[in-house]
Design a protein around this motif. Structure first.
Motif, PDB file in Angstrom:
ATOM      1  N   MET A   1       0.838  -1.175   0.000  1.00 30.13           N
ATOM      2  CA  MET A   1       0.000   0.000   0.000  1.00 30.13           C
ATOM      3  C   MET A   1       0.880   1.233   0.000  1.00 30.13           C
ATOM      4  O   MET A   1       1.840   1.285   0.713  1.00 30.13           O
ATOM      5  CB  MET A   1      -0.892  -0.020   1.221  1.00 30.13           C
ATOM      6  CG  MET A   1      -1.929   1.051   1.177  1.00 30.13           C
ATOM      7  SD  MET A   1      -3.046   0.880   2.527  1.00 30.13           S
ATOM      8  CE  MET A   1      -2.303   2.059   3.608  1.00 30.13           C
TER       9      MET A   1
ATOM     10  N   ARG B   1     -12.112  -2.602  -2.106  1.00 36.50           N
ATOM     11  CA  ARG B   1     -12.252  -1.505  -3.060  1.00 36.50           C
ATOM     12  C   ARG B   1     -13.283  -1.885  -4.120  1.00 36.50           C
ATOM     13  O   ARG B   1     -13.164  -2.918  -4.763  1.00 36.50           O
ATOM     14  CB  ARG B   1     -10.932  -1.237  -3.768  1.00 36.50           C
ATOM     15  CG  ARG B   1      -9.861  -0.622  -2.895  1.00 36.50           C
ATOM     16  CD  ARG B   1      -8.526  -0.788  -3.565  1.00 36.50           C
ATOM     17  NE  ARG B   1      -7.655   0.265  -3.908  1.00 36.50           N
ATOM     18  CZ  ARG B   1      -7.703   1.551  -3.706  1.00 36.50           C
ATOM     19  NH1 ARG B   1      -8.711   2.082  -3.158  1.00 36.50           N
ATOM     20  NH2 ARG B   1      -6.766   2.362  -4.064  1.00 36.50           N
TER      21      ARG B   1
ATOM     22  N   CYS C   1     -10.416  -5.540  -4.728  1.00 30.85           N
ATOM     23  CA  CYS C   1      -9.205  -5.873  -3.966  1.00 30.85           C
ATOM     24  C   CYS C   1      -9.469  -5.535  -2.492  1.00 30.85           C
ATOM     25  O   CYS C   1      -9.968  -4.457  -2.169  1.00 30.85           O
ATOM     26  CB  CYS C   1      -8.030  -5.066  -4.500  1.00 30.85           C
ATOM     27  SG  CYS C   1      -6.437  -5.474  -3.750  1.00 30.85           S
ATOM     28  N   THR C   2      -9.136  -6.460  -1.613  1.00 29.16           N
ATOM     29  CA  THR C   2      -9.393  -6.278  -0.183  1.00 29.16           C
ATOM     30  C   THR C   2      -8.130  -5.829   0.543  1.00 29.16           C
ATOM     31  O   THR C   2      -7.037  -6.356   0.304  1.00 29.16           O
ATOM     32  CB  THR C   2      -9.927  -7.579   0.435  1.00 29.16           C
ATOM     33  OG1 THR C   2     -11.161  -7.896  -0.202  1.00 29.16           O
ATOM     34  CG2 THR C   2     -10.149  -7.451   1.932  1.00 29.16           C
ATOM     35  N   GLU C   3      -8.319  -4.855   1.431  1.00 26.90           N
ATOM     36  CA  GLU C   3      -7.239  -4.382   2.292  1.00 26.90           C
ATOM     37  C   GLU C   3      -7.579  -4.741   3.731  1.00 26.90           C
ATOM     38  O   GLU C   3      -8.740  -4.656   4.128  1.00 26.90           O
ATOM     39  CB  GLU C   3      -7.076  -2.865   2.177  1.00 26.90           C
ATOM     40  CG  GLU C   3      -6.694  -2.413   0.796  1.00 26.90           C
ATOM     41  CD  GLU C   3      -6.462  -0.920   0.690  1.00 26.90           C
ATOM     42  OE1 GLU C   3      -5.875  -0.528  -0.316  1.00 26.90           O
ATOM     43  OE2 GLU C   3      -6.861  -0.156   1.590  1.00 26.90           O
TER      44      GLU C   3
ATOM     45  N   THR D   1     -11.218  -4.393   7.775  1.00 25.24           N
ATOM     46  CA  THR D   1     -11.067  -4.726   6.363  1.00 25.24           C
ATOM     47  C   THR D   1     -12.068  -3.958   5.512  1.00 25.24           C
ATOM     48  O   THR D   1     -13.120  -3.551   5.998  1.00 25.24           O
ATOM     49  CB  THR D   1     -11.209  -6.252   6.150  1.00 25.24           C
ATOM     50  OG1 THR D   1     -10.870  -6.573   4.801  1.00 25.24           O
ATOM     51  CG2 THR D   1     -12.594  -6.734   6.455  1.00 25.24           C
TER      52      THR D   1
ATOM     53  N   TYR E   1      -6.344  -3.910   7.717  1.00 27.15           N
ATOM     54  CA  TYR E   1      -5.577  -3.040   8.601  1.00 27.15           C
ATOM     55  C   TYR E   1      -5.611  -3.649   9.994  1.00 27.15           C
ATOM     56  O   TYR E   1      -6.693  -3.967  10.488  1.00 27.15           O
ATOM     57  CB  TYR E   1      -6.204  -1.644   8.668  1.00 27.15           C
ATOM     58  CG  TYR E   1      -6.184  -0.912   7.349  1.00 27.15           C
ATOM     59  CD1 TYR E   1      -5.312   0.143   7.148  1.00 27.15           C
ATOM     60  CD2 TYR E   1      -7.042  -1.270   6.317  1.00 27.15           C
ATOM     61  CE1 TYR E   1      -5.290   0.823   5.941  1.00 27.15           C
ATOM     62  CE2 TYR E   1      -7.026  -0.599   5.105  1.00 27.15           C
ATOM     63  CZ  TYR E   1      -6.150   0.444   4.925  1.00 27.15           C
ATOM     64  OH  TYR E   1      -6.127   1.114   3.726  1.00 27.15           O
TER      65      TYR E   1
ATOM     66  N   VAL F   1      -0.602  -3.278   7.424  1.00 27.15           N
ATOM     67  CA  VAL F   1      -1.620  -3.199   6.385  1.00 27.15           C
ATOM     68  C   VAL F   1      -1.242  -4.178   5.282  1.00 27.15           C
ATOM     69  O   VAL F   1      -0.103  -4.190   4.818  1.00 27.15           O
ATOM     70  CB  VAL F   1      -1.716  -1.778   5.779  1.00 27.15           C
ATOM     71  CG1 VAL F   1      -2.764  -1.735   4.679  1.00 27.15           C
ATOM     72  CG2 VAL F   1      -2.009  -0.758   6.847  1.00 27.15           C
TER      73      VAL F   1
ATOM     74  N   ASP G   1       0.068  -2.418  -4.263  1.00 27.00           N
ATOM     75  CA  ASP G   1      -1.097  -2.414  -3.394  1.00 27.00           C
ATOM     76  C   ASP G   1      -2.384  -2.425  -4.211  1.00 27.00           C
ATOM     77  O   ASP G   1      -2.356  -2.509  -5.442  1.00 27.00           O
ATOM     78  CB  ASP G   1      -1.051  -1.249  -2.410  1.00 27.00           C
ATOM     79  CG  ASP G   1      -1.168   0.111  -3.080  1.00 27.00           C
ATOM     80  OD1 ASP G   1      -1.537   0.189  -4.270  1.00 27.00           O
ATOM     81  OD2 ASP G   1      -0.897   1.105  -2.401  1.00 27.00           O
ATOM     82  N   CYS G   2      -3.510  -2.343  -3.545  1.00 23.35           N
ATOM     83  CA  CYS G   2      -4.812  -2.405  -4.221  1.00 23.35           C
ATOM     84  C   CYS G   2      -5.055  -1.222  -5.150  1.00 23.35           C
ATOM     85  O   CYS G   2      -5.889  -1.298  -6.033  1.00 23.35           O
ATOM     86  CB  CYS G   2      -5.943  -2.501  -3.193  1.00 23.35           C
ATOM     87  SG  CYS G   2      -6.068  -4.120  -2.408  1.00 23.35           S
TER      88      CYS G   2
ATOM     89  N   SER H   1      -2.424  -5.024   1.529  1.00 23.29           N
ATOM     90  CA  SER H   1      -3.191  -4.445   0.426  1.00 23.29           C
ATOM     91  C   SER H   1      -2.640  -5.011  -0.868  1.00 23.29           C
ATOM     92  O   SER H   1      -1.522  -4.693  -1.248  1.00 23.29           O
ATOM     93  CB  SER H   1      -3.059  -2.922   0.454  1.00 23.29           C
ATOM     94  OG  SER H   1      -3.680  -2.340  -0.664  1.00 23.29           O
TER      95      SER H   1
END
Length: 145
Positions: free
Chosen positions: A1, A41, A46-48, A38, A50, A60, A97-98, A62
């Motif tokens: 990220m 997007r 796409c899942t991030e 979580t 934290y 994080v 990242d995402c 991502s």
């Protein structure tokens, strides 16, 4: 990220969630940021994830990037209900990242500030680039402590 605050993402798919945000955010239920959060997007699915720890560290995940660092969050919200989160990314694996970006060595350890608005009744929050609901991402949902 590319740091927490690097990609500007507007909430489109979460519009229905925004409507449930408190009209007066100061009345929002104050929830601890500590735990696992979580969000996905809407643009690319796409899942991030934290993870904020009590000792002031975070991780994080991502896309292919895993980044970690330190954070501080204000103990009380501002007059509009936003908590101020200041962070520094200290380590990254350099993956994309995402947002299809990645942290660079020059970005590491640079402080950034974002604003967190907790939902009134649900375990979720938005992360905003300014202390308004105009330029945010999320909602991030709690998935564990």
């Amino acid at each position: 990220m590319n740091r927490l605050a690097s990609a500007i993402v507007r909430v489109h798919a979460g519009l229905a969630v925004l409507l449930a945000w408190p009209a007066d955010p100061v009345l929002a239920q104050v929830q601890s940021l500590v735990g696992r959060w979580t969000w996905t997007r809407p643009v690319n699915k796409c899942t991030e994830t934290y993870v904020y720890r009590r000792d002031g560290t975070f991780t994080v995940t991502s896309g292919k990037e895993v980044a970690s660092g330190r954070y501080e969050v204000s103990g009380t919200p501002d007059d509009n209900g936003f908590f101020t989160l200041t962070g520094r990314t200290l380590r990254t694996n350099g993956g994309r990242d995402c947002s299809d970006a990645g942290s660079t060595a020059t970005e590491l350890a640079k402080p950034y500030t974002v604003y967190v608005a907790f939902h009134r009744t649900e375990p979720m929050h938005l992360v905003c680039y300014e202390a308004t609901l105009e330029n945010c991402f999320g909602p991030l949902r709690r998935v564990g402590k």
